[in-house]
Design an enzyme around this catalytic site. Structure first.
Site, PDB file in Angstrom:
ATOM      1  N   ASP A 111       0.823  -1.137   0.194  1.00 32.09           N
ATOM      2  CA  ASP A 111      -0.105  -0.076  -0.021  1.00 32.09           C
ATOM      3  C   ASP A 111       0.815   1.317   0.070  1.00 32.09           C
ATOM      4  O   ASP A 111       2.219   1.043  -0.330  1.00 32.09           O
ATOM      5  CB  ASP A 111      -0.920  -0.126   1.305  1.00 32.09           C
ATOM      6  CG  ASP A 111      -2.444   0.873   0.868  1.00 32.09           C
ATOM      7  OD1 ASP A 111      -2.301   1.833   0.592  1.00 32.09           O
ATOM      8  OD2 ASP A 111      -3.368   0.006   0.941  1.00 32.09           O
ATOM      9  N   HIS A 116      -2.952   3.417  -4.645  1.00 26.40           N
ATOM     10  CA  HIS A 116      -2.283   2.642  -3.348  1.00 26.40           C
ATOM     11  C   HIS A 116      -0.912   2.127  -3.295  1.00 26.40           C
ATOM     12  O   HIS A 116      -0.532   1.218  -2.909  1.00 26.40           O
ATOM     13  CB  HIS A 116      -3.191   1.712  -2.482  1.00 26.40           C
ATOM     14  CG  HIS A 116      -4.387   2.117  -1.907  1.00 26.40           C
ATOM     15  ND1 HIS A 116      -4.373   2.706  -0.626  1.00 26.40           N
ATOM     16  CD2 HIS A 116      -5.889   2.209  -2.342  1.00 26.40           C
ATOM     17  CE1 HIS A 116      -5.644   3.161  -0.299  1.00 26.40           C
ATOM     18  NE2 HIS A 116      -6.633   2.890  -1.545  1.00 26.40           N
ATOM     19  N   GLU A 143     -10.074   2.735  -4.756  1.00 26.07           N
ATOM     20  CA  GLU A 143      -9.790   4.311  -4.513  1.00 26.07           C
ATOM     21  C   GLU A 143      -8.456   4.913  -5.239  1.00 26.07           C
ATOM     22  O   GLU A 143      -7.857   5.296  -4.979  1.00 26.07           O
ATOM     23  CB  GLU A 143      -9.299   4.153  -2.840  1.00 26.07           C
ATOM     24  CG  GLU A 143     -10.550   3.808  -1.938  1.00 26.07           C
ATOM     25  CD  GLU A 143     -10.071   3.963  -0.633  1.00 26.07           C
ATOM     26  OE1 GLU A 143     -10.774   4.095   0.296  1.00 26.07           O
ATOM     27  OE2 GLU A 143      -8.939   3.573  -0.252  1.00 26.07           O
TER      28      GLU A 143
END
Length: 618
Positions: free
Chosen positions: A196, A270, A337
């Site tokens: 991440d 990410h 995201e």
């Protein structure tokens, strides 16, 4: 947990009368069928274990049954007439309804018999037996297991928990313990969130900077997203990673416990830790540090550049080594995201979209995911992604993990894709599980009751397309192993039952009765857990006259709540909450409340300042 420590805990259990008072074994997850018999089987140091050599369980049986219960059981291939034994039997012809993960457990006064078609079934039968031992102590080194007949098998194939090791690194030994804890309650998938923005945790030998640079960040403590960004000359000393040998050890450890590990390499968003190691991966090409938990979204570019062929070459190298390490069928690629801001600003990306006839950035992400799926297919793996991979068009054979509620799962199933349900409102284990005044800092809320009272099959979805469900522990606000356990349990007890037990066997009232006995099982295993379900939660609102009204409640039914408004601690002589919202006088400085069970304080004392309650009121 060492044997002598186990013995101390088990000895302590002998004084806990509530366990022996249960008329029905408090097994979690609830089996498909339990028929209680007469009498009991006594397990002690003279009890023999009969194990089929073909099961491959000989090396682990002492850990799973013997040492964990403080017993010195003798493993044998046969017993003399009249000798009491726990007998494990592999029977490929075991009739329906038991399938490959199912088992039959028979307890009589003479013998405990566990039968299964495959080793996985024997393993799960042993987990039930472990619970029965700790739920039925008679005296030290002796257990009285009630006679019964159990038929059991899981509802879903995918019964998972996810651990995020990027935001904080968790050592190999803790990961093994987490897997042990999962296995105890019949979870069979460990989703390992390895990469991440805050850390790259897996060694990739072809790309050494991923761990040389991407695995380390500057140290920070405090509230996540409030941290200062790295200073100009600050050394990134916080972090760590798993060597490929570490990963092989953990995979083998999990396999012994019937758990498949699904690795996650989160792309194209990410990806800041990877970009910090190899700046050419982003559309900006800027040099960024690994993020320590400071605000950076749409400030630093944490997205891979889908218009650069070097990115796909990079991913091919990564997934070549990941696929070789992990024997399971799936690799999770994230897909969630992903900001499109830097793609929109990049002339290179915009030109590429025109050349490819891609009209939107969502379509560009779909192009990227489809390219990644082709890479994985060449390596014999299937792609899983979060529900954002639906945007712009789903990759042909992708499995969708639906986290933003259930809609992503519903949409993917309509398109004929397999789905795994992980809705944040029901399974996100990083959320508050009790009143924020009593809990460590995090965000939002997920109560135990909410985790228990949901179904992984959304209305209108063909259950055949639902692989199962999963609890997710994101660790922005979980800096260490003990707190990870606290956030995981007992909500994962609830999820274990949701994923394993038939829906008609899931009963909230009955589950509450099983909590206290199961807490003693967790104690014996050295697992830290939360009792927030017994604590008071205060909610607030204003009435039409702008008076502050406060409601009090607990997850656990039939608890009494007593409260005060005069800054003193309540006991059973204080005002008893009757379910009607309390009017908080303007002069009141704070409300204090506590839950009681049969006149004994059982929850933590809640001290709620008026100022806090006002902020909660809409």
């Amino acid at each position: 947990m060492k044997k002598n420590a186990c013995l101390l805990v088990v000895s302590a259990l002998l004084s806990f009368t509530a366990v022996t008072a249960q008329t029905k074994p408090a097994i979690v997850p609830e089996p498909v069928s339990i028929v209680e018999g007469k009498g009991a089987f006594i397990v002690n140091d003279h009890t023999a274990l009969i194990i089929p050599r073909s099961a491959g369980l000989d090396g682990y049986i002492r850990e799973w049954i013997g040492d964990i219960a403080g017993l010195n059981l003798q493993v044998k291939t046969a017993v003399a007439s009249g000798e009491q034994a726990i007998r494990l039997v592999l029977d490929p012809a075991l009739p329906e309804p038991v399938h490959d993960e199912g088992y039959r457990l028979s307890v009589t006064a003479q013998e405990i018999n566990v039968k299964a078609r495959k080793t996985a079934g024997l393993f799960y039968g042993l987990q039930t037996l472990r619970q029965l031992l700790l739920l039925s102590p008679e005296q030290e080194h002796q257990y009285r297991v009630p006679a019964m007949e159990v038929v059991d098998y899981p509802r879903f194939k995918w019964r998972g928990l996810m651990l995020d090791v990027s935001r904080h690194f968790f050592p190999k030994e803790f990961v093994k313990k987490y897997i042990d804890d999962m296995a105890r309650y019949k979870f069979n998938v460990f989703h390992w969130h390895l990469t991440d923005d805050q850390g790259w945790r897996i060694e990739i030998k072809a790309l050494p900077r991923l761990t040389e640079v991407g695995a380390w960040r500057v140290p920070r403590t405090g509230q996540w997203w409030s941290f200062d960004p790295p200073g100009a000359n600050e050394k990134p000393s916080y972090g760590g990673y798993y060597s490929q040998q570490d990963i092989k050890d953990i995979i083998a450890y999990a396999a012994e416990r019937n758990i498949t590990i699904v690795p996650e390499i989160d792309v194209p968003g990410h990806s800041l830790a990877a970009i910090a190691a190899y700046p050419y991966l982003s559309a900006t090409g800027y040099i960024y540090p690994v993020n320590p938990g400071s605000k950076f979204y749409n400030i630093d570019d944490n997205t891979l550049n889908p218009a650069d062929e070097r990115v796909y070459s990079f991913l091919d190298k990564v997934f070549t080594e990941v696929a070789a390490l992990f024997p399971g069928a799936y690799i999770h690629i994230g897909g969630d995201e992903c900001t499109k801001l830097f793609w929109q600003r990049s002339a290179m990306v915009q030109d590429f979209m025109k050349q490819q006839g891609i009209k939107t950035e969502h379509g560009l992400q779909s192009y990227f995911i489809k390219r990644v799926e082709k890479i994985l297919k060449k390596k014999g793996k299937k792609l899983i992604g979060w529900d954002e991979i639906l945007e712009g068009g789903l990759a042909p054979e992708a499995t969708v993990m639906s986290w933003r509620g259930t809609q992503g799962g519903i949409e993917a199933a309509k398109q004929g894709h397999q789905v795994i349900l992980t809705p944040n409102n029901n399974v996100y284990l990083d959320l508050y599980q009790g009143d924020p005044l009593l809990e460590s800092d995090t965000y939002s809320m997920l109560r135990l009751k909410t985790s228990y009272q949901w179904s992984p099959v959304p209305q209108g979805v063909d259950e055949a397309l639902v692989l199962g469900g999963q609890g997710n522990l994101w660790t922005e606000s979980v800096p260490g192993g003990r707190h990870a356990e606290y956030m995981t349990w007992p909500r994962s007890l609830a999820l274990a039952e949701v994923f394993w037990s038939p829906q008609n066997k899931q009963n909230w009232t009955r589950f509450q009765q099983k909590l206290e006995p199961q807490f003693n099982v967790l104690d014996a295993a050295g697992i830290r857990y939360s009792r927030a379900a017994f604590d008071v939660l205060a909610t607030a609102k204003h009435d039409g006259e702008k008076q502050l009204l406060v409601s009090l409640g607990t997850d656990i039914d039939s608890l009494d709540i007593y409260y005060t408004l005069d800054n003193t601690n309540p006991d059973t002589a204080a005002a008893r909450y009757n379910g009607t919202p309390i009017i908080i006088p303007k002069s009141c400085f704070q409300l204090r409340a506590q839950s009681f069970q049969k006149g004994r304080a059982i929850g933590q004392l809640l001290i709620a300042p008026r100022e806090t309650l006002e902020k909660r009121a809409p």
